[in-house]
Design a protein around this motif. Structure first.
Motif, PDB file in Angstrom:
ATOM      1  N   MET A   1       0.853  -1.195   0.000  1.00  0.00           N
ATOM      2  CA  MET A   1       0.000   0.000   0.000  1.00  0.00           C
ATOM      3  C   MET A   1       0.883   1.237   0.000  1.00  0.00           C
ATOM      4  O   MET A   1       1.848   1.342   0.745  1.00  0.00           O
ATOM      5  CB  MET A   1      -0.877  -0.025   1.261  1.00  0.00           C
ATOM      6  CG  MET A   1      -2.099   0.873   1.158  1.00  0.00           C
ATOM      7  SD  MET A   1      -3.224   0.586   2.570  1.00  0.00           S
ATOM      8  CE  MET A   1      -2.962   2.061   3.520  1.00  0.00           C
TER       9      MET A   1
ATOM     10  N   GLU B   1     -12.153   7.756  -4.332  1.00  0.00           N
ATOM     11  CA  GLU B   1     -11.108   6.915  -4.945  1.00  0.00           C
ATOM     12  C   GLU B   1      -9.902   7.759  -5.321  1.00  0.00           C
ATOM     13  O   GLU B   1      -8.756   7.331  -5.201  1.00  0.00           O
ATOM     14  CB  GLU B   1     -11.662   6.176  -6.167  1.00  0.00           C
ATOM     15  CG  GLU B   1     -12.725   5.149  -5.775  1.00  0.00           C
ATOM     16  CD  GLU B   1     -13.109   4.228  -6.929  1.00  0.00           C
ATOM     17  OE1 GLU B   1     -12.198   3.645  -7.550  1.00  0.00           O
ATOM     18  OE2 GLU B   1     -14.320   4.092  -7.199  1.00  0.00           O
TER      19      GLU B   1
ATOM     20  N   ASP C   1     -10.524   3.142  -1.356  1.00  0.00           N
ATOM     21  CA  ASP C   1     -11.021   2.079  -2.226  1.00  0.00           C
ATOM     22  C   ASP C   1     -12.314   1.540  -1.628  1.00  0.00           C
ATOM     23  O   ASP C   1     -12.311   1.029  -0.516  1.00  0.00           O
ATOM     24  CB  ASP C   1      -9.948   0.983  -2.306  1.00  0.00           C
ATOM     25  CG  ASP C   1     -10.412  -0.193  -3.150  1.00  0.00           C
ATOM     26  OD1 ASP C   1     -11.580  -0.211  -3.576  1.00  0.00           O
ATOM     27  OD2 ASP C   1      -9.590  -1.105  -3.360  1.00  0.00           O
TER      28      ASP C   1
ATOM     29  N   ARG D   1     -13.826  -1.005  -2.057  1.00  0.00           N
ATOM     30  CA  ARG D   1     -13.787  -2.448  -1.810  1.00  0.00           C
ATOM     31  C   ARG D   1     -13.182  -2.759  -0.444  1.00  0.00           C
ATOM     32  O   ARG D   1     -13.411  -3.824   0.119  1.00  0.00           O
ATOM     33  CB  ARG D   1     -12.924  -3.079  -2.921  1.00  0.00           C
ATOM     34  CG  ARG D   1     -13.089  -4.560  -3.106  1.00  0.00           C
ATOM     35  CD  ARG D   1     -14.472  -4.877  -3.651  1.00  0.00           C
ATOM     36  NE  ARG D   1     -14.686  -6.324  -3.684  1.00  0.00           N
ATOM     37  CZ  ARG D   1     -15.080  -7.014  -2.618  1.00  0.00           C
ATOM     38  NH1 ARG D   1     -15.307  -6.405  -1.479  1.00  0.00           N
ATOM     39  NH2 ARG D   1     -15.267  -8.334  -2.712  1.00  0.00           N
ATOM     40  N   GLN D   2     -12.392  -1.824   0.059  1.00  0.00           N
ATOM     41  CA  GLN D   2     -11.686  -2.080   1.322  1.00  0.00           C
ATOM     42  C   GLN D   2     -12.397  -1.465   2.513  1.00  0.00           C
ATOM     43  O   GLN D   2     -11.937  -1.570   3.639  1.00  0.00           O
ATOM     44  CB  GLN D   2     -10.268  -1.509   1.254  1.00  0.00           C
ATOM     45  CG  GLN D   2      -9.434  -2.141   0.170  1.00  0.00           C
ATOM     46  CD  GLN D   2      -8.001  -1.691   0.234  1.00  0.00           C
ATOM     47  OE1 GLN D   2      -7.605  -0.997   1.160  1.00  0.00           O
ATOM     48  NE2 GLN D   2      -7.225  -2.081  -0.751  1.00  0.00           N
ATOM     49  N   HIS D   3     -13.465  -0.766   2.250  1.00  0.00           N
ATOM     50  CA  HIS D   3     -14.120  -0.048   3.337  1.00  0.00           C
ATOM     51  C   HIS D   3     -15.617  -0.284   3.283  1.00  0.00           C
ATOM     52  O   HIS D   3     -16.122  -0.968   2.397  1.00  0.00           O
ATOM     53  CB  HIS D   3     -13.842   1.455   3.221  1.00  0.00           C
ATOM     54  CG  HIS D   3     -12.403   1.808   3.411  1.00  0.00           C
ATOM     55  ND1 HIS D   3     -11.845   2.008   4.648  1.00  0.00           N
ATOM     56  CD2 HIS D   3     -11.410   1.994   2.510  1.00  0.00           C
ATOM     57  CE1 HIS D   3     -10.561   2.306   4.505  1.00  0.00           C
ATOM     58  NE2 HIS D   3     -10.268   2.285   3.217  1.00  0.00           N
ATOM     59  N   ASP D   4     -16.291   0.307   4.246  1.00  0.00           N
ATOM     60  CA  ASP D   4     -17.742   0.266   4.260  1.00  0.00           C
ATOM     61  C   ASP D   4     -18.222   1.706   4.105  1.00  0.00           C
ATOM     62  O   ASP D   4     -18.134   2.504   5.027  1.00  0.00           O
ATOM     63  CB  ASP D   4     -18.217  -0.330   5.594  1.00  0.00           C
ATOM     64  CG  ASP D   4     -19.730  -0.446   5.643  1.00  0.00           C
ATOM     65  OD1 ASP D   4     -20.351  -0.650   4.585  1.00  0.00           O
ATOM     66  OD2 ASP D   4     -20.297  -0.319   6.747  1.00  0.00           O
TER      67      ASP D   4
ATOM     68  N   ASP E   1     -16.692   3.382   7.173  1.00  0.00           N
ATOM     69  CA  ASP E   1     -16.451   2.482   8.307  1.00  0.00           C
ATOM     70  C   ASP E   1     -17.047   3.050   9.586  1.00  0.00           C
ATOM     71  O   ASP E   1     -16.429   3.038  10.657  1.00  0.00           O
ATOM     72  CB  ASP E   1     -14.951   2.229   8.485  1.00  0.00           C
ATOM     73  CG  ASP E   1     -14.320   1.659   7.225  1.00  0.00           C
ATOM     74  OD1 ASP E   1     -15.053   0.998   6.448  1.00  0.00           O
ATOM     75  OD2 ASP E   1     -13.121   1.869   7.012  1.00  0.00           O
TER      76      ASP E   1
ATOM     77  N   VAL F   1     -14.515  -8.969   2.890  1.00  0.00           N
ATOM     78  CA  VAL F   1     -13.197  -8.561   2.423  1.00  0.00           C
ATOM     79  C   VAL F   1     -12.757  -7.307   3.182  1.00  0.00           C
ATOM     80  O   VAL F   1     -13.514  -6.345   3.296  1.00  0.00           O
ATOM     81  CB  VAL F   1     -13.243  -8.283   0.901  1.00  0.00           C
ATOM     82  CG1 VAL F   1     -11.942  -7.634   0.445  1.00  0.00           C
ATOM     83  CG2 VAL F   1     -13.476  -9.577   0.146  1.00  0.00           C
ATOM     84  N   HIS F   2     -11.542  -7.339   3.710  1.00  0.00           N
ATOM     85  CA  HIS F   2     -11.010  -6.205   4.478  1.00  0.00           C
ATOM     86  C   HIS F   2     -11.909  -5.826   5.659  1.00  0.00           C
ATOM     87  O   HIS F   2     -11.984  -4.658   6.017  1.00  0.00           O
ATOM     88  CB  HIS F   2     -10.801  -4.980   3.591  1.00  0.00           C
ATOM     89  CG  HIS F   2      -9.687  -5.158   2.599  1.00  0.00           C
ATOM     90  ND1 HIS F   2      -8.373  -5.171   2.979  1.00  0.00           N
ATOM     91  CD2 HIS F   2      -9.714  -5.351   1.266  1.00  0.00           C
ATOM     92  CE1 HIS F   2      -7.623  -5.351   1.898  1.00  0.00           C
ATOM     93  NE2 HIS F   2      -8.403  -5.480   0.852  1.00  0.00           N
TER      94      HIS F   2
ATOM     95  N   THR G   1     -10.329  -3.747   8.401  1.00  0.00           N
ATOM     96  CA  THR G   1     -10.251  -2.287   8.202  1.00  0.00           C
ATOM     97  C   THR G   1     -11.542  -1.629   8.651  1.00  0.00           C
ATOM     98  O   THR G   1     -11.536  -0.610   9.350  1.00  0.00           O
ATOM     99  CB  THR G   1     -10.027  -1.975   6.713  1.00  0.00           C
ATOM    100  OG1 THR G   1      -8.900  -2.712   6.260  1.00  0.00           O
ATOM    101  CG2 THR G   1      -9.813  -0.491   6.487  1.00  0.00           C
TER     102      THR G   1
END
Lengths: 992, 992
Positions: free
Chosen positions: B1, B101, B106, B108-111, B136, B622-623, B626
């Motif tokens: 990262m 973004e 991303d 995909r890595q967070h809520d 998140d 996924v993730h 995080t």
């Protein structure tokens, strides 16, 4: 050419650029500020030892710059981009110039100049030295080495770079008005900001409630104080900023007089100082968190090692020293050259270094010393060092004693070489110490730092950790003796052989292989090091250029000197402005061109102005059209501003401005300017009477007095003080006043009046100032002359002399005294007269008249400058006559014998019995009758008396035993002695 | 990262991003603002029809958010980045997500979630609908469709995106405190801003001079008015902003009471309104310069052409409608599903479309209607249309007249098919009109827009030029009948076959080939369309997760419903918080978790809180770490804030807050909260006496009354009103008050009191409110019940019933009345009692008790809720007895014969002569003696009297001619009739 950046892109690019330079990117402050400097990111962070590098935009509010959106580049709100570099990174100008390139300003296509401009904020207790940066004549940036803030001396100094974003965008986009700028997203600047601009102007100039906002000011000042009491730096600063804005609004509403203004400044400055002190204490208490910040270490010179001078050449070589710096102010350049032209030969002599010639020259970026055929070594030197008395150094037998041996040893000479010298009647031993000359390169290395340090400037600055003071940061040193570097370090800079070229060419490095080639290399790089050459170039080119356009270029030595000192390679250009501006008074146009822009006006053969100007670019003629267009644009904005003032000012008659003078303080105890005007309305007719003016002239003078200061309340004069009087005259005409009144007004500040009413007013004004200010104890002391009273006194003298007017200053002062609001006694008047006499003395001495003659005349005619001036000239002439010593001796006998008498004795001519007595009496009567107050008649009279006096003293014993006889003779001589009274006191003369 | 961006880089990237989207890049405003919305670049530019797209940073000042730098993400100054898109570009959410973004977030890595949050500024007269965007669990952005500003309805609507830059940086850099954020140039945020933060907090909370600033507020409001008088929009706006900041400072200093606050809001709102009106008028006058700006044309749907329905299928197919929108508020989703579950079957019936089943489901981003086996065509329909009278349509010979022929023609039937129908005794001709069913796809295309338009929401919004109203912008429509699109347009959106997938997966397009495959495709794209499934998934997973950690998950249907409606694909996660926060009251922790974060608390088996929570992420696992860490960080900040309040509040005893209640207005005429407390201190002991409390209990109740409202002045309750009472109890304990006092305080707002002093206080409080507010004319009207008096009345009733306490409300009101500062007469008390009875009636009816029984009981016991409740239940039971009609009839005879008598006649038992009389008298005496006020005894008594009454009326003629005899018999019956008095009025019962 690619599309120029939009306004928003200029901002984003500059932020990105300075970010890459290691700056923090901060936001504008959320309080209305006059300048980015006031943002705590500058105002506080520049204090104390911690490093700080920051960039931010600051929309800056200056209410009185508001022009209701009608000026092409002057607004109540403009956008600054502020950069602080603390400490100085060593090359801030280069970084700045690269930032301009980053937004598309190619230095090759423009004229970018660093023009002296020192910044001073009385309200913030802050000042700094630096420049305006001009882009084709337009000020686009203020570049300052910040020396003090909040009353605190800054250490380290911060570099402050303040971009005028709007003007940069204007130039970059090649437009005529900021309102046409492409802001971004296809929207013009006007659609974003014009409505707000106009409305804010209307608020500031017309709507704001003065009394209510004054109350808020007081409240906010108290809040600032409460914050300080609570140790709160930032909130206190916020309130001080709010006070500052409120002050600006009040000021723009015309609500603040001069004294009140000073008072507000003092209040803000005091708060600013307390804030600064508290901030610094807090940072210290926190152990300066940013002090050890890795990225922001200051620029420090690495110390060079020892140098081996044994390789120094052994026969004469040329020497060159180039002191490279950031742009020197024009006056500093002149001053430095003058100083070095004296100092360098003296230094070389002191160093015992022979040379052929010394040449000193300079440009804004370099001072240059060139010495031809400089000796490679010092001359040897024998020094006689005195030792103990001879009889203690040698015994009676002539053998050296211990004392003698010790002395010889200490001086490194054999005892046998000791000599005996005689001094004040004593005899001493002496040693002749022989000192071998050292290599020139070695002594120069030692001496040059002191040579540079010896330069003095009007204002010096510090910029880096060495705390060396110089006019502007010193950035490189070329010091070559022949091909060899003279190694030394000054202000953190090591000497070397690398110079720098012209800024428009990107300031390339120039390696000087040998001092002998310096001049050639400079020429090859188009640098005109010679001041006189630059001036001549400009004069020649400007004259030709003007002529080619059917105009006339007029010499203006002062302006020429400045302009020539602003460039390294002058190229003259011819610009035009719109005809309509010629409707403005010519003085206004000329003042704008000269003062603001350093342009030469161009005249028609009939002496009227042409709508054109001549100016000088630094560099060659490449893209000269761009530079010309830029300068024309700048002048257009300047003239539009003048037009704005003029249109405003003539909306009401000049007389209508008089009442506003009540808010302008002349001096606290002497009242306002309005009070002064009221005094002048009475004093001017009195002066007119003393000048024997006609009734009509007197009336004109009195009307002029009534209007004399009105123009100080007009916008034009507020903006350009130098136009005071001149504008009064113009506005008098537009107000329908008689032409004679207008003339008197216009010339009131001139050294010489051309009209009699004008003379009366000018004298009255200066007399009132002198007597009043002396009366309140504000006579000039030393170099401190804030009210320019020396100039006032000179003005009286020169004007009377030029107009050949006898005038009794004493009588005029007696008229002035009762009008003042303070008491002025005889002593005060005498002091004023003495002060005027002091100036007179200076003037006459400068004309080559001897001190004795001046004293002689002033003793009797000091109250009448013109008469004194005439008398001094005549007396100076008279004393050159071959028989003058005899005439004076003859006269002086009369004086000396009567000098001790306390009173004038009565004279009984009928009691004179002896023929010599009678002859003298008759001669005296004839001489006295011929007097007319001139030196000529006086001297003629005295000369005519010489035979009678001579005979008298041969034949007559003055000190007769008969007291009556004695007294009658003394009375006769007293009359002779008093013959020069009112003309000159001859006792001051040599030979008396 | 890669290294996360610094704070300054986040800003620069976002500015650049939005610039690329066509936004102007402007600067923060130079006045202290609470939010970027107040910058004229928003506040004014959103008004009127002109397009406007802008982005700028706005350091926003909210004094009362100051935490002296101690909270990890709450400060008096935070940095907003404000974006305005006007008009709606059609895809603002997608643009926004891409901006995240662009700074490295991303999806995909967070809520990332859009959680309903509607924005409303009473001071600005502005509101909008939209969301908080959660990253998140952390609110990082406010996303609003701005509906009104300055009191003006916005057309077009603006999209307002307000980033919380500090929190974004916090999340992006993965830190625990904003003060650790890397600001730029290697410098932490704390070095840039912490000192200023702390000092400003101290100024706002402790130093600001309240009285002086109030005066400045008045001055600035006047300046704003002066500006408006001068038609100056921007300067007026500036002053309104300054007023707003001054108000915030005063408020933070605790200097503003509730009424005063409303007053200030009104003043600011009025100025804002006048500014807006003036601005709009000016823009109109200038002919809206930006209106025809090429780059900023609004998004308009291109109209689709006509559709050929002839290809419609000819046998049943499934039908699906998906209404895709931006995230619906949880409650709107529930409401919409419920409405559609009723409306769709009704619609299909109305459309004469047969079907098998209708299923309605939904997620935050879609409402879904699935109809199985929907007929391809409408059923045919025969309609009988009435014509002229038969004798006018046909002549006597039975031949059609012109009228008859005309009617048949007009209805399109042969005249021979006309029928004769009879109606209201007349005969008319009639035509049977046959209507063929149209294709389902055609009628659906016509009907579906109306179906969607029929949905109603608590608050609807407009967002584009169609001005259609919906809960949130409607962005796509899938409408398929089998494989064919049902073509229609709604809110500018054309129906089609493209749905969109989960946001965390980038919301990919999903093409639905056939309605039959809709459910499968949704499953394949992980979208759980079924509300109940999502709820069950969460419950199951949360239970298991809690158990795995040794904890207990408790059902919370309300929260579960909301949480399940915030996601399309729920994944449950388990987060932790620091043990130390458990020192705070559990109610506080739970309130924070549920209210602010929609977290489920986790309990230990012993019911104490565990330092943990459960929450739901939208998307897969996924993730998940995080996301969990992010949520933990958010909660930490929230709890730190609660801790800050708690620590502050307990610095002084609870009693010390009482005097501050003087600034809290209860109601203008009823005085402050302090006045109310003073009343309760007197009323509560009186109520206690009516409740027969002991002296000790009474003292406790009185002390509790004295402290009852103190917690309203504490920061915790100011911040979280829902904790009122609860915090009072806690703070009473920390102040050393007796536990019984604390309990009474804690439960004062509960529906049911568990202690007797608590009951007394709760009743006194509500009675005071009811009587007082009725007395000043503020009884609830219709749905308008601002003081929640319905709840107060219910509270009295339910509490007494639950505690099984007889209590005479009339007596209590009589005690309350003299304490009020306003007059409350008998009529007012009756109105209050009637109001309470109204609630009683509702409660009892809800229990299934008949209206007659309720009325019977309330007529006699309405003043005593518990007793009435008991009586009603008993009476309802009693009337179900088989002999009840006989009992009631028997009793009613006694009542009916005596009803007309004006007064109660005297009774002379000894004068009763007949055995039946005597028997009845004896029976009456026995029955009367057995009464205890209960229905049971009453009914038993009445039953026991039946034989005697029956015999009496058989044997005895009541209306005897002897008036004394007659009156004595009537007197006996009167006594019988009055037996139920005080229990129930049986005349209301059926069969009386």
């Amino acid at each position: 050419m690619s599309t120029p950046l939009s306004f928003q892109d200029i901002i984003l690019r500059l932020l990105a650029y300075w970010k890459e330079q290691g700056c923090l990117v901060q936001q504008p402050y959320n309080i209305q500020l006059g300048a980015g400097t006031m943002n705590p990111a500058t105002a506080l962070r520049v204090l104390g030892p911690e490093p700080w590098n920051v960039v931010y935009v600051e929309p800056s509010i200056r209410p009185d710059d508001g022009r209701f959106g009608e000026n092409p580049n002057r607004m109540q709100m403009h956008h600054q981009l502020q950069v602080i570099l603390k400490p100085d990174p060593g090359d801030p100008q280069e970084r700045y110039l690269k930032s301009l390139e980053a937004i598309g300003i190619d230095p090759r296509q423009h004229d970018i100049r660093f023009v002296e401009d020192n910044w001073d904020s009385p309200a913030l207790g802050a000042w700094g030295l630096g420049w305006e940066v001009w882009l084709d004549g337009q000020e686009i940036t203020q570049f300052t080495y910040f020396q003090q803030a909040g009353g605190q001396t800054l250490d380290p100094v911060s570099v402050e770079i303040t971009y005028g974003l709007d003007r940069i965008a204007l130039a970059l986009q090649g437009l005529e008005s900021v309102w046409s700028i492409a802001y971004g997203a296809g929207i013009p600047y006007s659609d974003v900001l014009l409505a707000s601009e106009i409305e804010h102007c209307r608020y500031y100039f017309e709507v704001a409630d003065v009394e209510a906002l004054k109350v808020v000011y007081d409240t906010y000042e108290r809040e600032a104080r409460r914050c300080l009491d609570g140790q709160l730096v930032f909130p206190a600063h916020d309130y001080n900023l709010k006070c500052s804005h409120l002050f600006n609004v009040l000021d723009t509403r015309g609500a603040i007089g001069v004294t009140e203004r000073a008072n507000y400044f003092r209040r803000m400055r005091n708060v600013a100082r307390d804030i600064s002190v508290l901030y610094m204490a807090q940072r210290q208490q926190r152990d300066y968190p940013l002090l050890h910040h890795g990225l922001w270490q200051g620029h420090t010179a690495d110390e060079s090692g020892r140098v081996d001078f044994s390789l120094a050449p052994s026969f004469p070589h040329p020497f060159v020293l180039e002191i490279g710096s950031e742009e020197l102010p024009a006056a500093d350049l002149t001053a430095a050259i003058a100083q070095l032209r004296t100092a360098v030969p003296a230094l070389l002599t002191e160093l015992r270094l022979d040379y052929d010639t010394v040449e000193v020259q300079g440009t804004p970026r370099r001072l240059m010393i060139f010495v031809s055929r400089l000796a490679s070594r010092q001359a040897d030197r024998n020094t006689v060092v005195k030792g103990p008395p001879a009889n203690r150094a040698f015994d009676a037998a002539g053998h050296p004693t211990q004392a003698g041996l010790g002395f010889a040893r200490s001086r490194g000479v054999p005892v046998t070489e000791l000599q005996v010298v005689e001094e004040k009647g004593g005899q001493y031993v002496a040693a002749v110490v022989r000192e071998s000359g050292r290599a020139a390169i070695e002594v120069l290395a030692e001496a040059l730092p002191g040579c540079i340090a010896g330069l003095t400037f009007g204002k010096s600055m510090r910029w880096n950790q060495t705390n060396v003071a110089y006019s502007r940061p010193l950035r490189w040193l070329v010091a070559l003796y022949g091909a060899q570097v003279v190694p030394f370090t000054y202000a953190g800079v090591h000497s070397g052989r690398t110079s720098r070229g012209l800024r428009p060419y990107g300031a390339p490095s120039i390696t000087i292989d040998d001092a002998a080639n310096y001049a050639r290399l400079m020429r090859e790089h188009s640098i005109v090091t010679d001041v006189e050459t630059r001036q001549a170039t400009i004069t020649t080119a400007a004259t030709a250029l003007a002529r080619s356009q059917g105009g006339v270029y007029r010499d203006d030595p002062e302006l020429l000197e400045e302009v020539a000192n602003l460039v390294e390679y002058p190229t003259v250009l011819y610009g035009r402005f719109a005809e309509r501006f010629l409707d403005l008074p010519a003085e206004v146009l000329v003042a704008v061109m000269k003062k603001h822009q350093r342009y030469f006006p161009v005249y028609a053969p009939d002496s009227r102005l042409l709508p054109a100007f001549i100016t000088v670019r630094n560099g060659d003629a490449v893209h000269l059209d761009t530079v010309t267009a830029g300068n024309e644009q700048v002048l257009r904005a300047r003239f539009a501003d003048a037009e704005f003032f003029y249109r405003h000012d003539i909306q009401q008659p000049l007389a209508a401005y008089v009442p506003q003078l009540a808010t302008l303080t002349f001096q606290a105890r002497l009242g306002s300017m309005l009070d002064k005007v009221h005094r002048l309305e009475q004093l001017t007719p009195a002066v007119a009477r003393l000048l024997a003016l006609t009734a009509e002239e007197t009336a004109i003078a009195q009307r002029a007095a009534a209007l004399s200061k009105a123009d100080l309340a007009t916008r034009m004069v507020v903006e350009m003080t130098s136009l005071q009087g001149i504008m009064g005259g113009h506005y008098a005409r537009t107000s329908g006043e008689p032409e004679a009144v207008a003339l008197a007004l216009a010339e009131q500040y001139n050294p010489v009046s051309t009209t009699r009413p004008g003379l009366a007013l000018a004298l009255a004004d200066r007399l009132d100032s002198l007597l009043g200010l002396f009366a309140v104890g504000l006579a000039p002391r030393g170099s401190n002359d804030p009210f320019a009273l020396r100039r006032a006194a000179l003005g009286i003298i020169e004007n009377l002399v030029a107009n050949q007017r006898s005038f009794d200053v004493r009588a005029a002062l007696a008229e002035a005294a009762p009008l003042l609001p303070v008491a002025s006694d005889a002593e005060t008047m005498a002091a004023v007269l003495g002060f005027i006499n002091g100036r007179m003395e200076g003037i006459l001495r400068e004309r080559g008249i001897s001190a004795a003659v001046v004293r002689a005349v002033l003793a009797e005619q000091g109250h009448n400058p013109y008469a004194a001036s005439q008398a001094a000239a005549a007396l100076a002439e008279a004393i050159t006559a071959p028989d003058w010593p005899e005439v004076l001796a003859s006269y002086s006998r009369c004086v000396r014998i009567t000098r001790q008498l306390q009173e004038t004795l009565p004279m009984q001519p009928e009691a004179l019995a002896m023929p010599a007595e009678q002859t003298l009496w008759t001669a005296y009567q004839a001489a006295a009758a011929s007097q007319d107050g001139t030196v000529t008649r006086l001297v003629a009279g005295l000369r005519s008396l010489v035979p009678a006096i001579t005979t008298f003293f041969i034949d007559v014993l003055v000190m007769d035993e008969d007291l009556a006889v004695r007294h009658n003779r003394l009375a006769l001589l007293q009359r002779l002695a008093s013959l020069p009274t009112g003309v000159a006191d001859l006792s001051h003369l040599e030979g008396f």
